[in-house]
Structure formats: C-alpha cells, structure tokens
Scaffold this active site. Structure first.
Site, PDB file in Angstrom:
ATOM      1  N   ASN A   9      28.463  46.867  28.497  1.00  0.00           N
ATOM      2  CA  ASN A   9      29.815  48.038  28.898  1.00  0.00           C
ATOM      3  C   ASN A   9      29.940  48.455  27.763  1.00  0.00           C
ATOM      4  O   ASN A   9      30.767  47.725  26.690  1.00  0.00           O
ATOM      5  CB  ASN A   9      31.155  46.828  29.126  1.00  0.00           C
ATOM      6  CG  ASN A   9      32.519  47.321  29.433  1.00  0.00           C
ATOM      7  OD1 ASN A   9      32.389  48.270  29.590  1.00  0.00           O
ATOM      8  ND2 ASN A   9      33.479  46.087  29.164  1.00  0.00           N
ATOM      9  N   ARG A  94      28.120  48.539  33.216  1.00  0.00           N
ATOM     10  CA  ARG A  94      29.950  49.539  33.660  1.00  0.00           C
ATOM     11  C   ARG A  94      30.021  50.382  33.767  1.00  0.00           C
ATOM     12  O   ARG A  94      29.841  51.122  32.522  1.00  0.00           O
ATOM     13  CB  ARG A  94      31.114  48.215  33.162  1.00  0.00           C
ATOM     14  CG  ARG A  94      32.272  48.193  33.663  1.00  0.00           C
ATOM     15  CD  ARG A  94      32.554  47.923  33.278  1.00  0.00           C
ATOM     16  NE  ARG A  94      34.301  47.915  33.557  1.00  0.00           N
ATOM     17  CZ  ARG A  94      35.292  46.580  32.911  1.00  0.00           C
ATOM     18  NH1 ARG A  94      35.294  45.831  32.579  1.00  0.00           N
ATOM     19  NH2 ARG A  94      36.651  47.047  34.519  1.00  0.00           N
ATOM     20  N   HIS A 182      39.695  49.156  38.168  1.00  0.00           N
ATOM     21  CA  HIS A 182      39.175  47.208  38.541  1.00  0.00           C
ATOM     22  C   HIS A 182      38.433  47.208  39.720  1.00  0.00           C
ATOM     23  O   HIS A 182      38.662  45.752  39.734  1.00  0.00           O
ATOM     24  CB  HIS A 182      40.273  46.401  38.389  1.00  0.00           C
ATOM     25  CG  HIS A 182      41.094  47.354  36.882  1.00  0.00           C
ATOM     26  ND1 HIS A 182      42.724  47.475  37.239  1.00  0.00           N
ATOM     27  CD2 HIS A 182      41.063  46.520  35.668  1.00  0.00           C
ATOM     28  CE1 HIS A 182      43.249  47.582  35.341  1.00  0.00           C
ATOM     29  NE2 HIS A 182      42.102  47.318  34.760  1.00  0.00           N
ATOM     30  N   ASN A 212      45.481  44.500  29.380  1.00  0.00           N
ATOM     31  CA  ASN A 212      46.274  44.806  29.112  1.00  0.00           C
ATOM     32  C   ASN A 212      46.159  46.073  30.288  1.00  0.00           C
ATOM     33  O   ASN A 212      47.484  47.541  29.778  1.00  0.00           O
ATOM     34  CB  ASN A 212      45.639  45.499  27.292  1.00  0.00           C
ATOM     35  CG  ASN A 212      46.108  44.887  26.397  1.00  0.00           C
ATOM     36  OD1 ASN A 212      46.895  44.398  26.238  1.00  0.00           O
ATOM     37  ND2 ASN A 212      44.893  44.173  25.912  1.00  0.00           N
ATOM     38  N   ARG A 242      50.976  51.948  28.647  1.00  0.00           N
ATOM     39  CA  ARG A 242      50.612  52.678  29.204  1.00  0.00           C
ATOM     40  C   ARG A 242      52.093  53.112  30.321  1.00  0.00           C
ATOM     41  O   ARG A 242      52.442  51.725  30.540  1.00  0.00           O
ATOM     42  CB  ARG A 242      49.624  53.224  29.781  1.00  0.00           C
ATOM     43  CG  ARG A 242      48.071  53.029  29.439  1.00  0.00           C
ATOM     44  CD  ARG A 242      47.006  53.130  30.589  1.00  0.00           C
ATOM     45  NE  ARG A 242      45.972  52.357  29.883  1.00  0.00           N
ATOM     46  CZ  ARG A 242      44.833  51.930  30.662  1.00  0.00           C
ATOM     47  NH1 ARG A 242      44.918  51.862  31.692  1.00  0.00           N
ATOM     48  NH2 ARG A 242      44.285  50.718  30.376  1.00  0.00           N
ATOM     49  N   VAL A 285      52.267  40.649  25.508  1.00  0.00           N
ATOM     50  CA  VAL A 285      53.004  39.632  26.301  1.00  0.00           C
ATOM     51  C   VAL A 285      53.423  38.296  25.196  1.00  0.00           C
ATOM     52  O   VAL A 285      54.702  38.559  25.101  1.00  0.00           O
ATOM     53  CB  VAL A 285      52.675  39.516  27.284  1.00  0.00           C
ATOM     54  CG1 VAL A 285      53.783  38.327  27.981  1.00  0.00           C
ATOM     55  CG2 VAL A 285      52.378  39.902  28.244  1.00  0.00           C
ATOM     56  N   ILE A 330      47.256  38.284  31.424  1.00  0.00           N
ATOM     57  CA  ILE A 330      48.675  37.933  31.992  1.00  0.00           C
ATOM     58  C   ILE A 330      48.784  36.673  32.857  1.00  0.00           C
ATOM     59  O   ILE A 330      49.333  36.683  33.025  1.00  0.00           O
ATOM     60  CB  ILE A 330      49.930  39.265  31.822  1.00  0.00           C
ATOM     61  CG1 ILE A 330      49.864  40.508  30.883  1.00  0.00           C
ATOM     62  CG2 ILE A 330      50.746  38.806  32.575  1.00  0.00           C
ATOM     63  CD1 ILE A 330      49.903  41.087  31.092  1.00  0.00           C
ATOM     64  N   GLY A 331      47.632  37.628  34.121  1.00  0.00           N
ATOM     65  CA  GLY A 331      47.600  36.863  34.815  1.00  0.00           C
ATOM     66  C   GLY A 331      47.407  35.380  35.040  1.00  0.00           C
ATOM     67  O   GLY A 331      47.977  34.078  35.983  1.00  0.00           O
ATOM     68  N   ASN A 333      47.933  33.509  32.364  1.00  0.00           N
ATOM     69  CA  ASN A 333      48.045  32.921  31.075  1.00  0.00           C
ATOM     70  C   ASN A 333      49.927  33.131  30.902  1.00  0.00           C
ATOM     71  O   ASN A 333      50.847  31.737  29.902  1.00  0.00           O
ATOM     72  CB  ASN A 333      47.406  33.454  29.776  1.00  0.00           C
ATOM     73  CG  ASN A 333      45.906  32.904  29.393  1.00  0.00           C
ATOM     74  OD1 ASN A 333      45.215  31.683  29.796  1.00  0.00           O
ATOM     75  ND2 ASN A 333      45.452  33.850  29.512  1.00  0.00           N
ATOM     76  N   GLU A 380      34.037  40.224  35.518  1.00  0.00           N
ATOM     77  CA  GLU A 380      33.037  41.784  35.946  1.00  0.00           C
ATOM     78  C   GLU A 380      31.635  41.514  35.534  1.00  0.00           C
ATOM     79  O   GLU A 380      31.366  42.411  36.254  1.00  0.00           O
ATOM     80  CB  GLU A 380      33.955  42.918  35.353  1.00  0.00           C
ATOM     81  CG  GLU A 380      35.241  43.208  36.069  1.00  0.00           C
ATOM     82  CD  GLU A 380      36.538  42.909  35.031  1.00  0.00           C
ATOM     83  OE1 GLU A 380      36.391  42.625  33.947  1.00  0.00           O
ATOM     84  OE2 GLU A 380      37.264  44.320  35.270  1.00  0.00           O
TER      85      GLU A 380
HETATM   86  P1  ADP Z   1      42.328  43.431  28.448  1.00  0.00           P
HETATM   87  O1  ADP Z   1      42.720  44.473  29.821  1.00  0.00           O
HETATM   88  O2  ADP Z   1      42.732  43.788  27.159  1.00  0.00           O
HETATM   89  O3  ADP Z   1      40.827  43.031  28.775  1.00  0.00           O
HETATM   90  P2  ADP Z   1      42.987  40.626  28.553  1.00  0.00           P
HETATM   91  O4  ADP Z   1      42.867  40.912  30.045  1.00  0.00           O
HETATM   92  O5  ADP Z   1      42.886  40.131  27.766  1.00  0.00           O
HETATM   93  O6  ADP Z   1      42.930  42.456  28.445  1.00  0.00           O
HETATM   94  O7  ADP Z   1      44.834  40.839  28.687  1.00  0.00           O
HETATM   95  C1  ADP Z   1      45.604  40.676  27.231  1.00  0.00           C
HETATM   96  C2  ADP Z   1      46.986  40.180  27.803  1.00  0.00           C
HETATM   97  O8  ADP Z   1      47.168  39.036  28.117  1.00  0.00           O
HETATM   98  C3  ADP Z   1      47.883  40.625  26.791  1.00  0.00           C
HETATM   99  O9  ADP Z   1      49.286  41.808  26.862  1.00  0.00           O
HETATM  100  C4  ADP Z   1      49.270  39.230  26.262  1.00  0.00           C
HETATM  101  O10 ADP Z   1      49.429  39.873  25.679  1.00  0.00           O
HETATM  102  C5  ADP Z   1      48.075  38.687  27.160  1.00  0.00           C
HETATM  103  N1  ADP Z   1      48.249  37.261  26.812  1.00  0.00           N
HETATM  104  C6  ADP Z   1      46.486  36.361  27.243  1.00  0.00           C
HETATM  105  N2  ADP Z   1      46.937  35.406  26.811  1.00  0.00           N
HETATM  106  C7  ADP Z   1      48.536  34.928  26.672  1.00  0.00           C
HETATM  107  C8  ADP Z   1      49.186  33.621  26.843  1.00  0.00           C
HETATM  108  N3  ADP Z   1      48.911  32.223  27.025  1.00  0.00           N
HETATM  109  N4  ADP Z   1      51.095  33.864  27.314  1.00  0.00           N
HETATM  110  C9  ADP Z   1      50.851  35.117  27.525  1.00  0.00           C
HETATM  111  N5  ADP Z   1      50.481  35.946  27.713  1.00  0.00           N
HETATM  112  C10 ADP Z   1      49.117  36.266  27.183  1.00  0.00           C
END
Ligand code: ADP
Length: 399
Positions: A9, A94, A182, A212, A242, A285, A330-331, A333, A380
C-alpha cells in the site's frame, strides 16, 4: 499453492506492507510493517504475526531511501534476508481509484497500467504513489504476477440513482460519479459476516468504517447499494481533518467573498476541517475526549449526529436494516462516541447494551433490539491477498 504473497500500500510518503503465506485455508499473515517518512527521515519498522519487532531502523545519512523505488529496494533486501527460501508468488497492490470500468481486481499488464495512470486526475493525492509502487515492484520482481485491487471497485455495483449527481448527464458520461472508497474494507467485512452467519451476509447491513478517514456503506445481499463518500474522499461524514459533506454554495461564497483559490480550499477542506477544525484541539478522538472543552464536546456531538443521520439514510436506501457494523479505529475502540452515535436510533430498532459497548464486545446489541449491532476488525490487506491468490489460481487454471 505455496509461497508468499506480498501486499503493498504505497502512499505519499510511506509504503505499508504485509507478507502472507499462501495456506490452504487462505492467506495467513507472517510479517507486516512500513517504511514511513520517505523523502524526509525514513523509518523502517516490521513485526511478525506474534507482534515481535523484526526490524526498527532509521537513517540519518546519505544512504537513506529518498523515493519509493529506493524504499522498496530496502524492503526487498530485508525480505530476501529474513524470509528464507519461500518465493514471492504474487504481489497485491492497493490502488485507490479504478474509475468507472475497473470494477474488480485485475492482473497488471501494460494496458491496465495505462488505464490506472489515466485515472490520476481523479485521485491526484494517492494514485501516482500507488502507480510508483506497482512500477517499482515490477522492476524488483520481474515475472511475478502483480494484482491491482481498487478501493472503488466494491461500489461499482450500486444503482445509477446512487451513482450520479444531479448534474447534466454529460458529466456522468465524463466520469463525474459517486465512486465511493474504503471498498476493500467493506468487502472484507461483508465476506466475513457471510462466512460467520450466511443469513446475516444475505441481509441488509450498514457498515460504518470510522477511522481518520470515515465513510459508511449500505450492503444488501453482499452488494453495495450506496455509500457516503463519493467523487472524492471528502464527501459524507466529517473526518479527522476533512469536512465531509458541505453545501457547494459555501465554496462558491468563499471563492467570491474571501478570494480563496483551489489551494486554499484544498487546505481548508482536507486538512483544517472535521474533528480538528471543530474542536480546535486535535484530529484524534482520544485527545478530543481528554480535552473536554465545549468545542471538543461540540465536535464529538456533531460527528455522532452526522454519522447517525447517515446510518438512517443508508437504511432508507435499502428499505430497512438487519445489522449495523462498526469498524476501523473509532468504530472498534471509541466506546463513548459509538454509544452517542446509536442514541436516538431506537426508531430503526437499534439499541446498544451499555456494558457490552464499554467492553468493545463483538456484539453490543441490547436485549430485545431488532437490529444487531456488531464490532468487527477490518483487514484490507488480507482481502487483497485473497484476491491475489484467487487471480493467480484462475490464471494457472486458464494457462
Ligand atoms: P486510519 O484511517 O488512519 O487508518 P484508524 O482506523 O487507525 O485511522 O483510526 C484512527 C482514529 O481512531 C483516531 O481518531 C483515534 O483517536 C481513534 N481511536 C483509536 N483508538 C481509540 C480509543 N481507544 N478510543 C477512542 N478513539 C480511538
């Protein structure tokens, strides 16, 4: 089929990779990592499947890899030294954009390379780096099959009403369409759920890929019905930096009243907006939650609101909903934010069990709720490795 599949990637300043062994039950990861900071201060990092660090190297002298080809040469040298005798039998890439026509993974040849190159104007920030990765890999591994997998491909199945903007038809013909992104993540989640529970896989899903970059996708019977991102990865819900969906009239106004040009608007919409712009704290977050200021709380409330609205809109696109699936950083965690998103969706049959949600459990559906709410890790890279092996098998059979 034995051997290794290398998944690459290639981004603007990094090359992420995963090496998979072609096991009979599907690709199994054996190492992954990245070279980041290409062109500035490169850092090469890799772990094995047990999370042991395999390499952690920084450069500060003349020998630092300065471009993608040099970084890939470093990676290949390391793979040669550390992976023993097992040959690389396929390389999966990718690629962000497949345009209107590339609706499935393809074996790369000169004609496909030209087709991918012609799509650079649709994804100028990513496509050139994806191409650089393919070219460098072709040079380094002559004769090894290269497979391009597109982030847009999964969404090509969606109907015209979901694929068009309300512009004169000639724009659609020119390729101004709601492509969506995605796609490899959505495909992986849909395939995993179908394997786990065929009835669910045949049902109506809204998958929320919230990292992100963030988007949501309506999937019915394993096929995309609609998605929140469209022509670019700016559309849909707000993201780390964004804006997400915005009235195009705002842009016309900023151009006229504040003389903002393309560069200024690009900076604003891609880098200074979203959670970062609203909170004034961060795009992350965790940091926004820790800040606890009114602006930070407002940013999270707005994000939750827009995601909630999108879930309901996508349920409407399918005439109902069987499961809501959260994935990505975010989804997977952000428990508080996930709870906030689901508040007020009771009219759709969505209710979350507070304890399970706090525990990031795989299923967080409240007792009695009619729509299942699930948390799944996306992968992915594994999806790309599966495609690469499947195409390789097809060409071996056909040959
Ligand atoms: P990318 O799109 O760069 O791959 P990720 O899927 O790693 O991004 O997601 C990053 C986001 O996930 C950030 O906003 C981060 O704050 C959030 N995040 C990761 N772990 C936690 C957590 N334990 N609690 C809240 N937010 C989290």
């Amino acid at each position: 089929m034995t051997g290794l599949v290398l998944v690459l990637n290639a981004g603007s300043s990094s090359i992420k990779f995963t090496v998979f062994a072609a096991a009979p039950e599907g690709p199994e990861p054996i190492a992954s990592g990245q070279i980041e900071g290409i062109g500035a201060a490169p850092h090469f990092f890799a772990r094995d499947a047990a999370w042991q660090v395999l390499v952690d190297r920084r450069w500060d002298g003349e020998d630092a890899p300065r471009h993608h080809a040099a970084a890939l040469a470093v990676l290949i040298g390391w793979l040669d030294d550390s992976l023993g005798e097992r040959p690389i039998i396929a390389i999966g890439h990718r690629v962000v954009h497949g345009g209107p026509d590339l609706a499935a993974p393809v074996l790369v040849d000169a004609a496909i390379l030209a087709q991918i190159e012609a799509l650079v104007p649709l994804a100028p920030l990513h496509q050139p780096h994806n191409l650089a990765g393919i070219r460098a890999a072709a040079e380094a591994f002559p004769g090894v099959k290269q497979i391009a997998c597109f982030d847009t491909a999964f969404h090509r199945a969606k109907p015209w009403v979901a694929d068009t903007f309300a512009l004169p038809q000639r724009f659609y013909a020119q390729g101004i369409r709601r492509y969506g992104f995605h796609g490899l993540s959505y495909e992986y989640i849909a395939a995993s759920l179908a394997a786990e529970d065929p009835a669910l896989g045949a049902g109506r899903l809204v998958v929320a890929h919230l990292g992100n970059g963030a988007s949501l996708c309506a999937i019915a019977g394993g096929r995309c019905v609609d998605t929140s991102m469209s022509f670019t990865a700016l559309d849909g819900v707000p993201m780390g930096t964004r804006s997400g969906q915005i009235d195009p009239g705002v842009l016309l106004h900023l151009m006229q009243a504040e003389s903002m040009d393309t560069d200024a608007l690009t900076r604003l919409l891609y880098h200074e907006s979203g959670l970062k712009g609203l909170s004034g704290v961060s795009q992350d977050v965790r940091e926004i939650e820790a800040a606890g200021t009114p602006e930070a709380e407002g940013a999270l409330a707005h994000f939750a609101y827009r995601v909630r609205r999108e879930i309901a809109a996508l349920a409407a696109a399918m005439g109902g909903l069987d499961a809501l699936v959260f994935t990505a950083g975010i989804g997977e965690n952000a428990r508080a934010l996930r709870g906030q998103i689901c508040e007020g969706l009771g009219f759709l049959g969505i209710a979350v069990d507070a304890e399970r949600n706090r525990a990031n459990a795989p299923e967080i559906t409240a007792p009695g709720a009619t729509v299942r709410v699930l948390i799944r890790r996306t992968d992915e890279e594994r999806m790309i490795a599966r495609h690469a092996l499947a195409l390789l098998r097809d060409t071996v059979c056909a040959g």
